[in-house]
Design a protein around this motif. Structure first.
Motif, mmCIF file in Angstrom:
data_model
loop_
_atom_site.group_PDB
_atom_site.id
_atom_site.type_symbol
_atom_site.label_atom_id
_atom_site.label_comp_id
_atom_site.label_asym_id
_atom_site.label_seq_id
_atom_site.Cartn_x
_atom_site.Cartn_y
_atom_site.Cartn_z
ATOM 1 N N ARG A 175 71.337 18.477 -25.204
ATOM 2 C CA ARG A 175 72.006 18.618 -23.906
ATOM 3 C C ARG A 175 73.412 18.001 -23.932
ATOM 4 N N TRP B 117 76.429 18.350 -21.095
ATOM 5 C CA TRP B 117 75.751 17.860 -19.902
ATOM 6 C C TRP B 117 76.098 16.380 -19.760
ATOM 7 N N GLN C 169 72.908 14.326 -15.498
ATOM 8 C CA GLN C 169 72.271 15.640 -15.488
ATOM 9 C C GLN C 169 71.076 15.667 -16.442
ATOM 10 N N ASP D 11 68.165 13.659 -14.909
ATOM 11 C CA ASP D 11 67.543 14.422 -13.822
ATOM 12 C C ASP D 11 66.700 15.569 -14.373
ATOM 13 N N ASP D 12 67.211 16.250 -15.387
ATOM 14 C CA ASP D 12 66.482 17.374 -15.976
ATOM 15 C C ASP D 12 65.209 16.908 -16.672
ATOM 16 N N VAL E 221 61.488 18.426 -16.360
ATOM 17 C CA VAL E 221 60.857 19.048 -17.529
ATOM 18 C C VAL E 221 59.638 18.259 -18.001
ATOM 19 N N GLN F 231 61.018 10.385 -20.393
ATOM 20 C CA GLN F 231 62.096 10.355 -19.414
ATOM 21 C C GLN F 231 62.949 9.131 -19.704
#
Length: 116
Positions: free
Chosen positions: A81, A86, A90, A93-94, A98, A106
């Motif tokens: 990413r 990104w 971002q 958050d993604d 996911v 995370q």
């Protein structure tokens, strides 16, 4: 919070003081005292143990802590990413979407910034 405060909490608690009274005495938030008592209560007797609490605090604060980005899968996803331009926010958050329900996959945007 240091050992002296923890000993004071234990003394006040043994004396029958409530959470708000202890918080006032120490100049702390009632939620801080509540969390301290909850985190460091004996699992069976539910009594507050100040020396064990201090020991756990020292262990939790030990540095350096292993980075979540030591996980190869997570690091690869973050790197992919970043290559797509990104932002760390971002990406964070993604990952929360996911990998919902998988806290180990995370990572906060601050951790991503630190790894750069």
């Amino acid at each position: 919070m240091g050992q002296e405060e923890r000993l004071r909490i234990a003394d006040l608690r043994l004396g029958g003081a409530g959470i708000r009274a202890i918080a006032r005495d120490l100049g702390r938030s009632a939620s801080t005292i509540s969390r301290e008592l909850r985190r460091n209560a004996h699992p069976i007797t539910r009594s507050y143990r100040p020396y064990a609490a201090q020991k756990r605090c020292v262990i939790r604060a030990a540095r350096p802590k292993p980075s979540k980005l030591d996980d190869r899968l997570l690091a690869a996803v973050v790197e992919e990413r970043l290559r797509k331009n990104w932002s760390p926010q971002q990406i964070s958050d993604d990952l929360a979407v996911v990998f919902a329900g998988q806290a180990e996959l995370q990572v906060s945007h601050e951790s991503i910034y630190q790894s750069l």
